[in-house]
Write a protein that holds these residues in place. Structure first.
Motif, PDB file in Angstrom:
ATOM      1  N   VAL A  88       1.117  -0.911  -0.177  1.00 46.69           N
ATOM      2  CA  VAL A  88      -0.175   0.117   0.219  1.00 46.69           C
ATOM      3  C   VAL A  88       0.988   0.929   0.147  1.00 46.69           C
ATOM      4  O   VAL A  88       1.228   1.369   1.203  1.00 46.69           O
ATOM      5  N   GLU A  89       0.789   1.536  -1.144  1.00 47.12           N
ATOM      6  CA  GLU A  89       2.021   3.026  -1.536  1.00 47.12           C
ATOM      7  C   GLU A  89       0.914   4.251  -0.973  1.00 47.12           C
ATOM      8  O   GLU A  89      -0.265   4.919  -1.532  1.00 47.12           O
ATOM      9  N   MET A  90       1.512   4.759   0.113  1.00 49.26           N
ATOM     10  CA  MET A  90       0.776   5.666   0.969  1.00 49.26           C
ATOM     11  C   MET A  90       1.261   7.546   0.171  1.00 49.26           C
ATOM     12  O   MET A  90       2.278   7.615   0.141  1.00 49.26           O
ATOM     13  N   GLY A  91       0.175   8.638   0.053  1.00 48.99           N
ATOM     14  CA  GLY A  91       1.263   9.801  -0.441  1.00 48.99           C
ATOM     15  C   GLY A  91       0.507  10.360   1.206  1.00 48.99           C
ATOM     16  O   GLY A  91      -0.547   9.795   1.538  1.00 48.99           O
ATOM     17  N   GLU A  92       1.160  11.888   1.114  1.00 51.13           N
ATOM     18  CA  GLU A  92       0.129  12.515   2.318  1.00 51.13           C
ATOM     19  C   GLU A  92      -1.388  12.666   2.093  1.00 51.13           C
ATOM     20  O   GLU A  92      -1.801  13.087   3.164  1.00 51.13           O
ATOM     21  N   GLN A  96      -5.839  12.047   4.943  1.00 56.55           N
ATOM     22  CA  GLN A  96      -7.135  12.895   5.113  1.00 56.55           C
ATOM     23  C   GLN A  96      -8.103  10.700   5.069  1.00 56.55           C
ATOM     24  O   GLN A  96      -9.320  11.756   4.878  1.00 56.55           O
ATOM     25  N   SER A  97      -8.173  10.137   4.381  1.00 57.03           N
ATOM     26  CA  SER A  97      -8.191   8.739   4.494  1.00 57.03           C
ATOM     27  C   SER A  97      -9.204   8.401   5.023  1.00 57.03           C
ATOM     28  O   SER A  97      -9.067   8.525   6.590  1.00 57.03           O
ATOM     29  N   ASP A  98     -10.187   7.973   5.216  1.00 61.60           N
ATOM     30  CA  ASP A  98     -11.177   6.887   6.237  1.00 61.60           C
ATOM     31  C   ASP A  98     -10.996   5.456   5.691  1.00 61.60           C
ATOM     32  O   ASP A  98     -10.448   5.017   5.163  1.00 61.60           O
ATOM     33  N   ALA A  99     -11.714   4.968   6.620  1.00 62.75           N
ATOM     34  CA  ALA A  99     -11.708   3.674   7.049  1.00 62.75           C
ATOM     35  C   ALA A  99     -12.247   2.428   6.086  1.00 62.75           C
ATOM     36  O   ALA A  99     -12.095   1.867   4.773  1.00 62.75           O
ATOM     37  N   ALA A 100     -13.493   3.366   5.261  1.00 62.49           N
ATOM     38  CA  ALA A 100     -14.360   3.275   4.034  1.00 62.49           C
ATOM     39  C   ALA A 100     -13.638   3.543   3.277  1.00 62.49           C
ATOM     40  O   ALA A 100     -13.792   2.469   1.649  1.00 62.49           O
ATOM     41  N   ALA A 101     -12.311   4.131   2.631  1.00 60.34           N
ATOM     42  CA  ALA A 101     -12.394   4.316   1.256  1.00 60.34           C
ATOM     43  C   ALA A 101     -11.099   3.270   1.308  1.00 60.34           C
ATOM     44  O   ALA A 101     -10.669   2.253  -0.004  1.00 60.34           O
ATOM     45  N   PHE A 102      -9.813   3.607   3.092  1.00 60.06           N
ATOM     46  CA  PHE A 102      -9.171   2.205   2.841  1.00 60.06           C
ATOM     47  C   PHE A 102      -9.795   0.583   2.094  1.00 60.06           C
ATOM     48  O   PHE A 102      -9.172   0.121   1.202  1.00 60.06           O
ATOM     49  N   LEU A 103     -10.679   0.501   2.886  1.00 55.52           N
ATOM     50  CA  LEU A 103     -11.039  -0.240   2.819  1.00 55.52           C
ATOM     51  C   LEU A 103     -11.803  -1.355   1.533  1.00 55.52           C
ATOM     52  O   LEU A 103     -11.472  -2.277   0.772  1.00 55.52           O
ATOM     53  N   ALA A 105     -10.547   0.478  -1.273  1.00 56.32           N
ATOM     54  CA  ALA A 105      -9.899   0.540  -2.598  1.00 56.32           C
ATOM     55  C   ALA A 105      -8.695  -0.731  -2.510  1.00 56.32           C
ATOM     56  O   ALA A 105      -8.523  -1.782  -3.007  1.00 56.32           O
ATOM     57  N   VAL A 106      -8.742  -2.106  -0.665  1.00 48.68           N
ATOM     58  CA  VAL A 106      -7.922  -3.145  -0.843  1.00 48.68           C
ATOM     59  C   VAL A 106      -9.642  -3.957  -1.525  1.00 48.68           C
ATOM     60  O   VAL A 106      -9.082  -5.313  -2.130  1.00 48.68           O
ATOM     61  N   MET A 107     -10.183  -3.987  -1.493  1.00 51.70           N
ATOM     62  CA  MET A 107     -11.669  -4.699  -1.696  1.00 51.70           C
ATOM     63  C   MET A 107     -11.428  -4.552  -2.891  1.00 51.70           C
ATOM     64  O   MET A 107     -12.200  -5.377  -4.168  1.00 51.70           O
TER      65      MET A 107
END
Length: 270
Positions: A88-92, A96-103, A105-107
Motif C-alpha cells: 500500500v503506497e501512501m501519499g500525504e 485524510q482518508s478513512d476506513a471506508a476508502a481504505f477498505l 480500495a483493498v476490496m
C-alpha cells in the motif's frame, strides 16, 4: 494511494495490515500464525505493508528514522511462507482518508474475507478512520474481523527510532533481535536517516541472514542540508549494520571478525 498485489488469490483472503518497521520477533510469529490459521480454514493469507510510514508526512522525511527498509520488510515476510503480499503506497493526501476508502480500495484488488485487526489500529484520522468505523464497514461488506491480543510493539518501535536518532545501534538491535539490513541502491549511495558518524557494516545474504564478506566501517554524513547517506562498499546485494557512532569507535570500526569468517547468521553484533 496505490495498491500492488503480488498474487491473484482465488480463495477469500485473510488480511493483516501494518507498517512493520521494524519487523519484530512478535511480528514474525504473527505472520506465521496468519499463514497456518488461514490456510487451515481455506483462506489465503496475505500481509499488507503500508509504505512509507505515515509518520514521514507528519515529520520531515530526513528526521524519520526507519529501521527496516521496504525491501527488508517484504523479504522477511516472504521468509515466513505467506501466500503473497499487498503493498500500500501512501501519499500525504491519503492521511485524510478513512476506513471506508481504505477498505474499499483493498476490496477492489482482492477478495477480502477476514481482517486481522490490532487493538489500537485505525485506517485514517478522526472518527471516520476509527475502530468503530472499521468494524461498521467490515460488517456492511460481510467481512469477518479478528481482533488481536494487546501488544507493546508500537512502544518498542518508538524506542528503536529514538536509539537510531542517537546513533545507539546496538541498543536498537537488542530490541529487534537482528541488525537492520539494506539492499544495494542503484545510485551507489545509500540514504540513511540515522545519526551521522561511523557505522560498522557487513555484507549478508539477506535480512537476518548469513555474513557474505568482511565487516567494514562506513561513515554516514550529510552535505548542504541533504539527507545523510553512506557510500555502498563493493558489490554486495545486502548490508547489515552492526554498530553506530554512539557505540564507541573501537567497537564500531575494529570488530572481531570471527562471526563473518565462520559463516554464522548475523543476529547480534560482536
Amino acid at each position: 494511494m496505490n495498491l500492488r498485489l503480488s498474487c491473484r488469490p482465488a480463495a477469500p483472503v485473510a488480511l493483516l495490515v501494518g507498517v512493520w518497521d521494524p519487523v519484530l520477533p512478535e511480528h514474525l510469529d504473527l505472520f506465521r500464525l496468519l499463514r497456518d490459521d488461514a490456510t487451515a480454514r481455506g483462506l489465503h493469507p496475505i500481509v499488507a505493508t503500508i509504505d512509507p510510514n505515515p509518520g514521514v508526512f507528519v515529520h520531515a522525511p530526513v528526521v524519520w528514522q526507519d529501521y527496516d527498509d521496504l525491501a527488508s520488510r517484504l523479504a522477511l515476510q516472504e521468509g515466513c511462507g505467506l501466500g503473497g503480499s499487498l503493498l500500500v503506497e501512501m501519499g500525504e493526501a491519503d492521511l485524510q482518508s478513512d476506513a471506508a476508502a481504505f477498505l474499499g480500495a483493498v476490496m477492489a484488488v482482492l477478495p477480502l474475507g477476514e481482517l486481522w485487526l490490532g487493538r489500537r489500529q485505525s485506517f485514517g484520522s478522526g472518527p471516520a478512520g476509527s475502530l468503530d468505523a472499521i468494524l461498521a464497514y467490515a460488517d456492511s461488506r460481510g467481512v469477518t474481523v479478528r481482533r488481536l491480543a494487546p501488544s507493546l510493539a508500537r512502544f518498542t518501535c518508538r524506542t528503536v527510532r529514538q536509539y537510531l536518532r542517537a546513533g545507539r545501534l546496538r541498543d536498537a538491535i537488542e530490541l529487534v533481535r537482528r541488525p537492520p539490513a539494506r539492499a544495494r541502491p542503484d545510485s551507489g549511495s545509500l540514504p540513511l536517516p540515522w545519526a551521522p558518524g561511523d557505522y560498522l557494516a557487513v555484507p549478508v545474504d539477506g535480512p537476518g541472514g548469513r555474513p557474505a564478506g568482511e565487516p567494514t566501517c562506513l561513515t554516514l554524513s550529510s552535505r548542504d542540508g541533504t539527507p545523510p547517506s553512506v557510500p555502498w562498499p563493493g558489490r554486495a546485494d545486502w548490508l547489515a549494520f552492526l554498530a553506530g557512532p554512539a557505540d564507541g569507535p573501537a567497537e564500531s570500526c575494529e570488530p572481531s571478525r570471527a562471526g563473518a569468517r565462520d559463516g554464522r547468521s548475523v543476529h547480534q553484533p560482536g
